[in-house]
Scaffold this motif. Structure first.
Motif, mmCIF file in Angstrom:
data_model
loop_
_atom_site.group_PDB
_atom_site.id
_atom_site.type_symbol
_atom_site.label_atom_id
_atom_site.label_comp_id
_atom_site.label_asym_id
_atom_site.label_seq_id
_atom_site.Cartn_x
_atom_site.Cartn_y
_atom_site.Cartn_z
ATOM 1 N N ALA A 19 0.657 -1.260 0.034
ATOM 2 C CA ALA A 19 -0.400 0.069 0.120
ATOM 3 C C ALA A 19 0.911 1.285 -0.072
ATOM 4 C CB ALA A 19 -0.884 0.009 1.295
ATOM 5 N N ASN A 20 1.982 1.320 0.660
ATOM 6 C CA ASN A 20 2.637 2.449 0.870
ATOM 7 C C ASN A 20 3.793 2.608 -0.228
ATOM 8 O OD1 ASN A 20 4.341 0.555 2.133
ATOM 9 N ND2 ASN A 20 5.037 1.822 3.602
ATOM 10 N N TRP A 21 3.968 1.886 -1.174
ATOM 11 C CA TRP A 21 5.149 1.714 -2.152
ATOM 12 C C TRP A 21 5.188 3.028 -2.744
ATOM 13 C CZ3 TRP A 21 8.431 -1.721 -3.466
ATOM 14 C CH2 TRP A 21 9.113 -1.585 -4.582
ATOM 15 N N PRO A 22 4.309 3.852 -3.009
ATOM 16 C CA PRO A 22 4.773 5.247 -3.690
ATOM 17 C C PRO A 22 5.757 6.183 -2.487
ATOM 18 C CG PRO A 22 2.607 4.975 -4.075
ATOM 19 C CD PRO A 22 2.855 3.777 -3.022
ATOM 20 N N MET A 23 5.646 5.864 -1.214
ATOM 21 C CA MET A 23 6.135 6.612 -0.212
ATOM 22 C C MET A 23 7.590 6.128 0.166
ATOM 23 S SD MET A 23 3.065 7.252 2.446
ATOM 24 C CE MET A 23 1.741 6.154 1.683
ATOM 25 N N LEU A 24 7.954 4.972 -0.223
ATOM 26 C CA LEU A 24 9.331 4.342 0.095
ATOM 27 C C LEU A 24 10.392 5.003 -0.711
ATOM 28 C CD1 LEU A 24 8.319 0.393 0.028
ATOM 29 C CD2 LEU A 24 8.363 2.176 1.826
ATOM 30 N N THR A 25 11.601 5.050 -0.277
ATOM 31 C CA THR A 25 12.610 5.550 -1.006
ATOM 32 C C THR A 25 13.136 4.429 -1.910
ATOM 33 O OG1 THR A 25 14.397 4.702 0.636
ATOM 34 C CG2 THR A 25 13.292 6.898 1.355
ATOM 35 N N ASP A 26 14.130 4.907 -2.680
ATOM 36 C CA ASP A 26 14.844 3.958 -3.796
ATOM 37 C C ASP A 26 15.298 2.799 -3.130
ATOM 38 O OD1 ASP A 26 13.754 5.517 -5.804
ATOM 39 O OD2 ASP A 26 15.559 6.514 -6.425
ATOM 40 N N ARG A 27 15.999 3.196 -2.283
ATOM 41 C CA ARG A 27 16.684 2.092 -1.388
ATOM 42 C C ARG A 27 15.797 1.065 -0.845
ATOM 43 N NH1 ARG A 27 20.204 -1.562 -0.842
ATOM 44 N NH2 ARG A 27 20.950 -1.926 0.972
ATOM 45 N N GLU A 28 14.713 1.694 -0.178
ATOM 46 C CA GLU A 28 13.776 0.844 0.847
ATOM 47 C C GLU A 28 13.031 -0.146 -0.423
ATOM 48 O OE1 GLU A 28 12.347 3.445 4.257
ATOM 49 O OE2 GLU A 28 11.736 4.187 2.405
ATOM 50 N N LYS A 29 12.696 0.531 -1.722
ATOM 51 C CA LYS A 29 12.045 -0.280 -2.641
ATOM 52 C C LYS A 29 12.887 -1.365 -3.177
ATOM 53 C CE LYS A 29 9.293 3.557 -4.323
ATOM 54 N NZ LYS A 29 8.886 4.512 -5.661
ATOM 55 N N GLU A 30 14.210 -1.199 -3.375
ATOM 56 C CA GLU A 30 15.152 -2.199 -3.922
ATOM 57 C C GLU A 30 15.230 -3.363 -2.834
ATOM 58 O OE1 GLU A 30 19.175 -0.522 -4.304
ATOM 59 O OE2 GLU A 30 18.302 0.917 -5.646
ATOM 60 N N VAL A 31 15.183 -2.981 -1.532
ATOM 61 C CA VAL A 31 15.399 -4.056 -0.696
ATOM 62 C C VAL A 31 13.944 -4.846 -0.455
ATOM 63 C CG1 VAL A 31 15.458 -4.590 2.049
ATOM 64 C CG2 VAL A 31 17.106 -2.851 0.833
ATOM 65 N N THR A 32 12.987 -4.137 -0.620
ATOM 66 C CA THR A 32 11.577 -4.640 -0.609
ATOM 67 C C THR A 32 11.331 -5.694 -1.909
ATOM 68 O OG1 THR A 32 10.672 -2.596 0.805
ATOM 69 C CG2 THR A 32 9.155 -4.074 -0.353
ATOM 70 N N GLN A 33 11.864 -5.333 -2.954
ATOM 71 C CA GLN A 33 11.651 -6.281 -3.968
ATOM 72 C C GLN A 33 12.503 -7.493 -3.901
ATOM 73 O OE1 GLN A 33 12.844 -3.163 -7.179
ATOM 74 N NE2 GLN A 33 10.628 -3.510 -8.028
ATOM 75 N N ARG A 34 13.749 -7.267 -3.286
ATOM 76 C CA ARG A 34 14.272 -8.584 -3.169
ATOM 77 C C ARG A 34 13.615 -9.527 -2.215
ATOM 78 N NH1 ARG A 34 19.053 -5.008 -3.221
ATOM 79 N NH2 ARG A 34 19.041 -5.317 -0.961
ATOM 80 N N ARG A 35 13.170 -8.893 -0.913
ATOM 81 C CA ARG A 35 12.606 -9.689 -0.054
ATOM 82 C C ARG A 35 11.183 -10.321 -0.482
ATOM 83 N NH1 ARG A 35 13.675 -6.013 5.246
ATOM 84 N NH2 ARG A 35 15.841 -6.659 5.452
ATOM 85 N N ILE A 36 10.544 -9.573 -1.291
ATOM 86 C CA ILE A 36 9.367 -10.090 -1.610
ATOM 87 C C ILE A 36 9.437 -10.973 -2.749
ATOM 88 C CG2 ILE A 36 7.344 -9.258 -3.022
ATOM 89 C CD1 ILE A 36 7.358 -8.285 -0.195
ATOM 90 N N ALA A 37 10.344 -10.998 -3.577
ATOM 91 C CA ALA A 37 10.780 -11.898 -4.625
ATOM 92 C C ALA A 37 11.175 -13.404 -4.062
ATOM 93 C CB ALA A 37 11.858 -11.561 -5.567
ATOM 94 N N LYS A 38 11.872 -13.179 -2.847
ATOM 95 C CA LYS A 38 12.392 -14.317 -2.366
ATOM 96 C C LYS A 38 11.347 -14.820 -1.515
ATOM 97 C CE LYS A 38 15.603 -16.155 1.469
ATOM 98 N NZ LYS A 38 16.260 -15.924 2.490
ATOM 99 N N ARG A 39 10.474 -14.196 -0.692
ATOM 100 C CA ARG A 39 9.169 -14.957 0.091
ATOM 101 C C ARG A 39 8.238 -15.352 -1.050
ATOM 102 N NH1 ARG A 39 6.459 -10.665 3.656
ATOM 103 N NH2 ARG A 39 5.508 -10.249 1.700
ATOM 104 N N ASN A 40 8.313 -14.830 -2.180
ATOM 105 C CA ASN A 40 6.994 -15.138 -3.005
ATOM 106 C C ASN A 40 7.404 -16.341 -3.696
ATOM 107 O OD1 ASN A 40 5.394 -12.804 -2.980
ATOM 108 N ND2 ASN A 40 5.899 -12.036 -4.779
#
Length: 57
Positions: A19-40
């Motif tokens: 939900a808060n994707w647009p509010m994340l910094t670029d670094r937070e987005k990178e980390v989140t994408q990696r974690r989400i990909a692994k968890r998915n």
């Protein structure tokens, strides 16, 4: 679609977005994408294995 963020596979196999994707910094987005990909991947593997076991039953 990238502006909406990555797709999250939930434990039950349903899909959602962060939900808060647009509010994340670029670094937070990178980390989140990696974690989400692994968890998915882990969740999809579990769901596929459960589906195979249900087929056998």
């Amino acid at each position: 679609m990238d502006a909406m963020g990555p797709v999250v596979v939930n434990e039950d196999g349903s899909l959602s977005r962060i939900a808060n994707w647009p509010m994340l910094t670029d670094r937070e987005k990178e980390v989140t994408q990696r974690r989400i990909a692994k968890r998915n991947k882990e969740r999809l593997d579990r769901l596929r294995e459960a589906a195979k076991e249900n087929e056998r039953a």
